[in-house]
Scaffold this motif. Sequence first.
Motif, mmCIF file in Angstrom:
data_model
loop_
_atom_site.group_PDB
_atom_site.id
_atom_site.type_symbol
_atom_site.label_atom_id
_atom_site.label_comp_id
_atom_site.label_asym_id
_atom_site.label_seq_id
_atom_site.Cartn_x
_atom_site.Cartn_y
_atom_site.Cartn_z
ATOM 1 N N ASN A 297 0.866 -1.276 0.066
ATOM 2 C CA ASN A 297 0.129 -0.047 0.049
ATOM 3 C C ASN A 297 0.798 1.264 0.052
ATOM 4 O OD1 ASN A 297 -3.131 -0.574 0.518
ATOM 5 N ND2 ASN A 297 -1.898 -1.943 1.605
ATOM 6 N N THR A 298 2.003 1.158 -0.700
ATOM 7 C CA THR A 298 2.843 2.542 -0.772
ATOM 8 C C THR A 298 2.071 3.259 -1.717
ATOM 9 O OG1 THR A 298 4.242 1.523 -2.586
ATOM 10 C CG2 THR A 298 4.888 1.162 -0.123
ATOM 11 N N GLY A 299 1.418 2.859 -2.667
ATOM 12 C CA GLY A 299 1.024 4.110 -3.813
ATOM 13 C C GLY A 299 1.618 3.841 -5.015
ATOM 14 N N THR A 300 2.742 2.823 -4.989
ATOM 15 C CA THR A 300 3.532 2.878 -6.189
ATOM 16 C C THR A 300 3.822 1.315 -6.403
ATOM 17 O OG1 THR A 300 5.618 2.933 -4.789
ATOM 18 C CG2 THR A 300 4.895 4.864 -5.848
ATOM 19 N N ALA A 301 4.029 0.866 -7.474
ATOM 20 C CA ALA A 301 4.160 -0.489 -7.969
ATOM 21 C C ALA A 301 5.738 -0.764 -7.043
ATOM 22 C CB ALA A 301 4.483 -0.706 -9.348
ATOM 23 N N MET A 302 5.711 -2.085 -6.839
ATOM 24 C CA MET A 302 7.033 -2.482 -5.979
ATOM 25 C C MET A 302 7.245 -3.891 -6.113
ATOM 26 S SD MET A 302 7.301 -0.405 -2.413
ATOM 27 C CE MET A 302 9.033 -1.080 -2.123
ATOM 28 N N ILE A 303 8.510 -4.041 -6.305
ATOM 29 C CA ILE A 303 9.055 -5.508 -6.558
ATOM 30 C C ILE A 303 10.248 -5.606 -5.733
ATOM 31 C CG2 ILE A 303 8.099 -5.733 -8.756
ATOM 32 C CD1 ILE A 303 10.868 -5.450 -10.109
ATOM 33 N N ILE A 304 10.492 -6.921 -5.364
ATOM 34 C CA ILE A 304 11.988 -7.310 -4.822
ATOM 35 C C ILE A 304 12.308 -8.211 -5.892
ATOM 36 C CG2 ILE A 304 13.162 -8.163 -2.951
ATOM 37 C CD1 ILE A 304 10.992 -7.078 -1.264
ATOM 38 N N PHE A 305 13.690 -8.104 -6.302
ATOM 39 C CA PHE A 305 14.111 -8.875 -7.407
ATOM 40 C C PHE A 305 15.712 -9.394 -6.457
ATOM 41 C CE2 PHE A 305 15.121 -4.706 -8.822
ATOM 42 C CZ PHE A 305 16.447 -5.090 -9.374
ATOM 43 N N ASN A 315 3.788 -6.213 -5.487
ATOM 44 C CA ASN A 315 2.344 -5.922 -4.952
ATOM 45 C C ASN A 315 1.385 -5.642 -6.278
ATOM 46 O OD1 ASN A 315 3.075 -3.548 -6.228
ATOM 47 N ND2 ASN A 315 3.117 -2.097 -4.258
ATOM 48 N N ALA A 316 0.194 -5.449 -5.587
ATOM 49 C CA ALA A 316 -0.904 -5.133 -6.764
ATOM 50 C C ALA A 316 -0.700 -4.066 -7.523
ATOM 51 C CB ALA A 316 -2.295 -5.029 -5.777
ATOM 52 N N HIS A 317 0.087 -2.991 -7.397
ATOM 53 C CA HIS A 317 0.224 -2.027 -7.993
ATOM 54 C C HIS A 317 1.159 -2.264 -9.163
ATOM 55 C CE1 HIS A 317 -1.534 1.427 -5.885
ATOM 56 N NE2 HIS A 317 -1.009 0.672 -4.685
ATOM 57 N N PHE A 318 2.201 -3.241 -8.927
ATOM 58 C CA PHE A 318 3.014 -3.864 -10.068
ATOM 59 C C PHE A 318 2.165 -4.641 -10.810
ATOM 60 C CE2 PHE A 318 6.013 -6.732 -12.151
ATOM 61 C CZ PHE A 318 7.116 -5.564 -12.489
ATOM 62 N N GLU A 319 1.376 -5.385 -10.370
ATOM 63 C CA GLU A 319 0.477 -6.174 -11.082
ATOM 64 C C GLU A 319 -0.315 -5.511 -12.098
ATOM 65 O OE1 GLU A 319 -1.422 -10.068 -9.026
ATOM 66 O OE2 GLU A 319 -1.582 -8.387 -7.799
ATOM 67 N N LYS A 320 -0.830 -4.448 -11.749
ATOM 68 C CA LYS A 320 -1.655 -3.481 -12.606
ATOM 69 C C LYS A 320 -0.599 -2.994 -13.685
ATOM 70 C CE LYS A 320 -4.894 0.673 -12.385
ATOM 71 N NZ LYS A 320 -5.371 1.661 -11.408
ATOM 72 N N LEU A 321 0.454 -2.391 -13.386
ATOM 73 C CA LEU A 321 1.356 -1.929 -14.178
ATOM 74 C C LEU A 321 2.133 -2.932 -15.271
ATOM 75 C CD1 LEU A 321 3.439 0.578 -14.853
ATOM 76 C CD2 LEU A 321 5.103 -0.548 -13.337
ATOM 77 N N ALA A 322 2.100 -4.119 -14.803
ATOM 78 C CA ALA A 322 2.613 -5.169 -15.811
ATOM 79 C C ALA A 322 1.324 -5.865 -16.629
ATOM 80 C CB ALA A 322 3.117 -6.277 -14.967
ATOM 81 N N GLY A 323 0.200 -5.494 -16.145
ATOM 82 C CA GLY A 323 -0.953 -6.055 -16.716
ATOM 83 C C GLY A 323 -1.102 -7.519 -16.666
#
Length: 988
Positions: A297-305, A315-323
């Motif tokens: 819930n940071t408000g931005t797309a986040m990943i750890i790699f 997170n869900a924002h990244f899912e949305k960004l990636a589609g």
Amino acid sequence: MSDHDRSKEELAIELASLRACLELPQSMPAQLHPSDETYKQVLDALPQMVYEMDENGQFIYANTEALRSFNYSHKDFLNGVNLAQIVDPKDLERAKDNMEKALSGNGYQGEEYTGIRKDGSRFPLKVYSQTVYNKAGAPVGIRGTVLDLSEVRQAEKALKKSETYYRTLFENTGTAMAIFGEDSVILSCNSQFARLSGFAVADVEKKMMWTQFVRADEIDHVHRKHESTRGQISEKPHTYRCTFIPRTGEEKLIQVFMQLIPETRNRVCSLIDVTEVVRAEEALKKSEAYYRTLFGNTGTAMIIFGENGIIQSCNAHFEKLAGCPSTEIIGKMLLWDFVSPEDLDRMMMYHERRPSENRYTPQDYEFNFLTPDNKEKIVHVFIQYIPESSDRACSLIDITDRKQIEQALRKSEERYQLVVQGANDGIWDWNLESNYVYYSPRYKAILGYEDHEFSNTAESWTDHVHPDDLAHTIAANKECIEGKKDKFEVEYRMRHKDGTYRWIHGRGTSTRNEQGDIYRLAGTHTDITARKLQERTTNARYAIAKAIETSEAMHHLYAEIHGVLDRLIHAGNFFIALLDEKNDRITFPYFKDEKDEYRDIENVSNPKTKSLIGHVLRSGEPIFFSNASPETARPELQADTIGTPAAVWLGVPLRLKDKVVGAMAVQHYSDPYHYSDADVSLMKAAAEQVAIVIERKANEEALTRLNEELESKVEMRTAELLENTAQLEAANRRLTELDEIKSALVSSVSHELRTPLTSIRGFAKLTGKDFVKFFTPLSHSQLLKEKGERIVKNLEIIESEGVRLTRLINDFLDINRIESGKVIWNDTLLNPCEVIRNASSALVGAFAAKPEVALFTNMPTKVSPINADPDKIQQVIINLLNNACKFTLEGTVTVSLLEKTDHLLISVSDTGIGIPEDEQKHIFEKFHKSRAGDTISIKDKGTGLGLAICREIVTHYKGKIWVESIPGKGSHFHFTIPTISGTETSCL
């Protein structure tokens, strides 16, 4: 270990810990401890800055983002960094005051300052902080987050719309949020909730219950939903819909997302107004759980790699960004799978250099993000190492829209520059706050300046406005600045580089900032000098022409002309000179001069006679010279000056056709700029008018002589006319007497003829009946029968001719009475439909005798009445119908009625033989008979007076009558009669 490998209990503990980091509760220790590594890892992975400071303003902790943003290292912090080093001096006292308030128990949120980096550069920032207490409950420092507002400020300047970036999570979810306890009392709410409910935050928190906003019949349903969450902590929030009742009483349908806060009995609730988007319910059901762990819930797309690039968590924002869903991403895809090919080498280079902490490897940058379905987006990425691991935390912000807006702004700016460069008008843009004014090159060129010669300040403009125009010009701008008007237009003069003045048409409009204050004016600057000069010339022509019409004495007229020129070009020194060819001299019938007197100039034809007027008369061209213009200051002319030399002199010839008859001139003794080339046109126009005056004067003198000659002739002619008038009056009296005798004779003869004619008709009819009754039966031979039939036919002819003669006498009497004015008009209010029906009924017998001709009437249901004599109107219609029947061998005759605006149109149309075009203009004359009458029987022949009577009757009622006819196709007779407005009568 990924989120999927940990238990719900572990995730709940971590969620509580992360939330504690965000909310910064007062029970936290005064400083970090080595055991708080999880806390440090998460904070170091955040794109926001986090700090901790003791009560003396000395920093004791800063996360990686804070160190990077201020260009400090961990070593710098070990050596000591205090508040004064990172806050701009102008904000330092306020920061210290806020710190004192926090330490005294009055926390502060969302304060903005100007930060100072280690290299001395400055940037805007926003601080959210809380007081830190020790175990004894005493304040020992401050802990909080810092948001870098640099990009926000840039976006505000470019778009004027963007909101404050990096607020607290609770205030910036974009939805209404509230936290309430088990008893439904609302413990906290954000501004979005205040807007949704209509109550101020202070009126809601700890004073109102959640159920107060729920419709009464839904409260039990809401309670059941809340009870179902008791003791349950899940990854996804519980959701339901209910009817929300705000302060206005207007019901709203809201979608509620509710989550139990770990280790408490409180619930966090987000509310989305779905009143207008009910159809999107299915999409809302698939939305992410709103209040989850900080990572989600940071408000931005986040990943750890990891070091190998494999995405370990998203997170869900990244899912949305990636589609695509996380199940297809985590552990299966690499970050490089989402990088556009043109950016891949650069990304890999950064990835390889980052472990060595290469200072040329950026921690945030932009790249083209490629989704699995090949959609490109522009992303700003922030990458940080997770301490004591080789994993990287990566935050990605989709800036596609912002980039598109920036690109659109650049294109708009480019188009604006092209318009500025290509516009013939000058363009100006005045920033009222900085007093900087942009003047386009064309603006400056209109005034004769190069771009670098005219400074971009408001004073450059005011310094060039004509002193007489400055007050009203500034007033027009001031009305716009004060908001009284959105736009303004004003005409005024501005000084050209060469010292002359140009007429300017200025236009401007105002722009307001977000607070509604006017901070900017912009507009155009058009050179209208040519138009103004033309208007001035036109006005001068008009004024002089008017003076010519009103002035009688020439001296007064010359004074009027001088006044006109003085008002337009300040012609204080002015004279008119006339050429006297007979005496070879120049005279001055009018002059005004502040220094010299004017005398006649003799021997004008002699070239040695020197004078400027002489040059004008000999050349027939204007002469203009000024000491300010070397090219006009001709020495040979100045040498011929009579009297005091002038600084500027302008003379123009007076022409009558192709002949120069004089000249007029203006001059100024001290100001060489007083007159310009533009004034030459005005003087030439005035000279044309003065020449007209001279010509008129000559014509008046000639006319006077002619009048004297005519007066004697008029006297003689008047005597002849008086004699002729007496003769005409005597003749007119005789004609009047003869007309009265004629009318009496016609009336008497007509009456005398009707008496014997009636007897002849009666006895002929009686004789015919007796002959048929008593003598025809006695005829036994064929010869006697034929003789008897002949006698009967002869008697019928006597009867028919008697009828025709009677009709002729009646018509003759009617036309005579009308012309003599003795007819009696029995006018009354009539229904025109009844008149038409009566006329048609009168001719039923005539049409019955011609079964091959049908009579029709065409009338409306209602019609306005007329004021007329019913017998006279019926006589007109009967005459027209009788003619139509007479000249129609077969077909139809139609009488129709049509109402117009103020009159009736009555038409009689037939399909008869028609009227030749050359006869149509004569058929309404007395005794005119159509040539077509030769085709009808003798008994049907007319008198030639019927249509003349029709015309007299219609004309008497202010109507018109006319015919339209085509030979062989029929005729249409029309006449009009005025109606009585305001009433209607039925035609049924």
